[in-house]
Design an enzyme around this catalytic site. Structure first.
Site, short mmCIF file in Angstrom:
data_model
loop_
_atom_site.label_atom_id
_atom_site.label_comp_id
_atom_site.label_asym_id
_atom_site.label_seq_id
_atom_site.Cartn_x
_atom_site.Cartn_y
_atom_site.Cartn_z
N CYS A 81 69.64 48.32 41.38
CA CYS A 81 70.66 47.59 40.62
C CYS A 81 70.10 46.44 39.82
O CYS A 81 70.47 45.28 40.03
CB CYS A 81 71.74 47.13 41.56
SG CYS A 81 72.58 48.55 42.23
N PRO B 26 34.95 49.34 41.97
CA PRO B 26 35.95 50.07 41.18
C PRO B 26 37.15 50.45 42.04
O PRO B 26 37.00 50.79 43.21
CB PRO B 26 35.19 51.34 40.77
CG PRO B 26 34.23 51.58 41.90
CD PRO B 26 33.81 50.20 42.36
N ARG C 88 40.89 51.42 40.28
CA ARG C 88 41.74 52.30 39.49
C ARG C 88 41.00 53.54 38.98
O ARG C 88 41.54 54.64 38.98
CB ARG C 88 42.27 51.49 38.30
CG ARG C 88 43.38 52.17 37.55
CD ARG C 88 43.78 51.36 36.32
NE ARG C 88 43.84 49.94 36.49
CZ ARG C 88 44.96 49.22 36.62
NH1 ARG C 88 46.12 49.81 36.60
NH2 ARG C 88 44.91 47.92 36.75
N1 LLP Z 1 37.46 43.52 42.51
C1 LLP Z 1 38.29 42.47 42.49
C2 LLP Z 1 37.80 41.16 42.94
C3 LLP Z 1 39.61 42.62 42.02
O1 LLP Z 1 40.42 41.56 41.99
C4 LLP Z 1 40.06 43.90 41.60
C5 LLP Z 1 41.43 44.09 41.13
C6 LLP Z 1 39.15 44.97 41.66
C7 LLP Z 1 37.85 44.74 42.12
C8 LLP Z 1 39.52 46.36 41.27
O2 LLP Z 1 39.84 46.45 39.93
P1 LLP Z 1 40.06 47.87 39.23
O3 LLP Z 1 38.75 48.58 39.22
O4 LLP Z 1 41.07 48.61 40.03
O5 LLP Z 1 40.55 47.52 37.89
N2 LLP Z 1 48.29 45.72 40.37
C9 LLP Z 1 47.63 45.76 39.08
C10 LLP Z 1 46.13 45.67 39.19
C11 LLP Z 1 45.63 44.44 39.90
C12 LLP Z 1 44.13 44.39 40.02
C13 LLP Z 1 43.70 43.24 40.84
N3 LLP Z 1 42.29 43.16 41.08
C14 LLP Z 1 48.07 47.00 38.33
O6 LLP Z 1 48.87 47.78 38.85
O7 LLP Z 1 47.67 47.20 37.18
#
Ligand code: LLP
Length: 420
Positions: free
Chosen positions: A344, A276, A278
């Site tokens: 900009c 996890p 986010r």
């Molecule tokens: N594991 C892997 C292999 C991943 O690629 C990711 C996120 C996670 C775990 C964690 O995912 P989460 O639990 O955070 O959803 N920059 C984007 C989000 C990109 C996520 C990429 N991979 C945004 O700001 O929404």
């Protein structure tokens, strides 16, 4: 639940009034709440009480700040890393190497070697080519690399297309149709201890159904692999659980996620890894900004021009993402505004036609839910520096990332003699 709330009309992070941080550290500034981070880490871990054998590895990409990682290390979290840089950060924060999982589709030779040298707990391999290379490097070092094979289940995670990772057309993992063959080849390599599979279908998931579908496919694959004589002891279920960005939005809770996982994986008899990002860090941080000026619009609402920009918080410009925007000292009056930064290009817009607290030049405001994929996605576009990051703990706070002024970035640009 987070610890950013009004106290006598002033937004506080835990017990620290935000105007104090603005005055002492300047703006824009990311502010993290240690109590919120700890709370989220515990809520998520407790939600998995029904899973007996597990590792929760924080996705470092969401927030790689060392102080943030230290808080999570002290909660017993491991780390999911996707680069040599993230790997070194996890270790520097005190996360033991055996709790580090290395994901990512483009690990270089040097990064694979680094992982082997540091003795990390697991490599999630994303292709046959990567598996062969890792096996060869491990053999040369007299080691066996603990690994899983990441599969691409071809499931639509129903999220923004740029953060979907589990559809056939996405670059991640090995298509299920090729998984058995790839597994058989890699399992036979001496340098690998291939012991299971990994899956991650996307981020900011607001529906558990695609996750359950993907996990169901993993369950089927485990059974097939076992039937052909493989020992499957480890499965990595990735991350992806969404968070509320808009007040009123209700994503599935960690408890609902945990219950689904426990139900689906009950008979698997494996060690499970979770990644996890986010859901742990998102609502544990805000980006505080100051209004530079309010400018009359052409035929629409006024432009509230803040001192933060798309280079500091890229999500609205990149994904059209919504971040709640609130005054630090709300008067009770409201306005409708276009909230923009100083950069900009028109993409430097945080919100259009947004109903929000009334704001004037000099006022402070925050973008909420900026603790994940916030500071870490910053750039220095328009020759803006990198903003400071602060962590609050009760009535204390500390700078956990110095502001990097534009001039420091400039000083890292040598001019060749032949241009002088
Ligand atoms: N594991 C892997 C292999 C991943 O690629 C990711 C996120 C996670 C775990 C964690 O995912 P989460 O639990 O955070 O959803 N920059 C984007 C989000 C990109 C996520 C990429 N991979 C945004 O700001 O929404």
């Amino acid at each position: 639940m987070d610890h950013f709330a009004l106290n006598q009309g002033v937004l506080h992070a835990e017990d620290v009034p935000l105007p104090r941080i603005a005055q002492e550290v300047g703006t824009p500034v990311y502010v993290y709440s240690r109590a919120t981070l700890t709370r989220h880490a515990r809520v998520f871990a407790e939600a998995l009480d029904g899973v007996p054998d597990k590792l929760v590895a924080f996705a470092v990409k969401a927030n790689p700040n060392l102080a943030v990682l230290k808080v999570l290390a002290s909660e017993g979290y491991g780390a999911d890393v996707v680069s040599g840089g993230e790997l070194m950060r996890a270790l520097a924060a005190g996360i033991p190497a055996e709790k580090v999982v290395f994901s990512g589709v483009g690990k270089t030779r040097a990064e694979l070697e680094l992982g082997l040298e540091k003795g990390i707990g697991q490599f999630n391999i994303e292709s046959r080519e990567e598996g062969r290379e890792l096996a060869e490097l491990a053999t040369a070092l007299g080691k066996q690399a603990p690994a899983t094979l990441r599969i691409n289940p071809d499931v639509d995670a129903k999220t923004h297309e740029k953060i979907s990772t589990g559809k056939a057309e996405n670059k991640f993992g090995i298509p299920l149709v090729h998984a058995r063959e790839a597994y058989a080849e890699l399992a036979a390599l001496e340098g690998l201890n291939l012991r299971g599979v990994a899956v991650h279908i996307g981020s900011q998931l607001l529906d558990l159904e695609p996750l359950e579908t993907a996990f169901g496919k993993v369950g089927q694959l485990i059974a097939d692999l076992r039937a052909t004589g493989h020992t499957i002891s480890h499965v990595d279920l990735g991350g992806g659980l969404g968070v509320p960005y808009k007040s009123g939005e209700v994503p599935p809770s960690p408890a609902e996620y945990g219950a689904m996982v426990a139900r689906v994986t009950r008979d698997w008899g494996v060690h499970l890894t979770f990644e996890p990002g986010r859901v742990i860090a998102g609502n544990a941080g805000v980006l505080m900004t100051r209004v530079v000026r309010v400018k009359r619009g052409g035929n629409g609402p006024p432009f509230v021009i803040v001192d933060a920009a798309m280079n500091d918080l890229a999500r609205p410009a990149l994904y059209g993402a919504w971040h709640d925007f609130e005054a630090v000292e709300p008067t009770g009056e409201r306005m409708t505004a276009n909230i923009v930064g100083p950069i900009c290009e028109t993409g430097d817009t945080f919100a259009r036609d947004r109903e929000c607290d009334a704001l004037q030049s000099g006022d402070l405001a925050i973008f909420r839910t900026a603790g994940a994929y916030g500071a870490t996605m910053a750039s220095s576009y328009n020759s803006r520096g990198f903003v400071a990051e602060v962590m609050v703990s009760g009535s204390d706070y500390a700078i956990v990332a110095n502001r990097i002024p534009a001039m420091d970035i400039m000083s890292a640009e040598p001019i060749p003699e032949w241009l002088d």
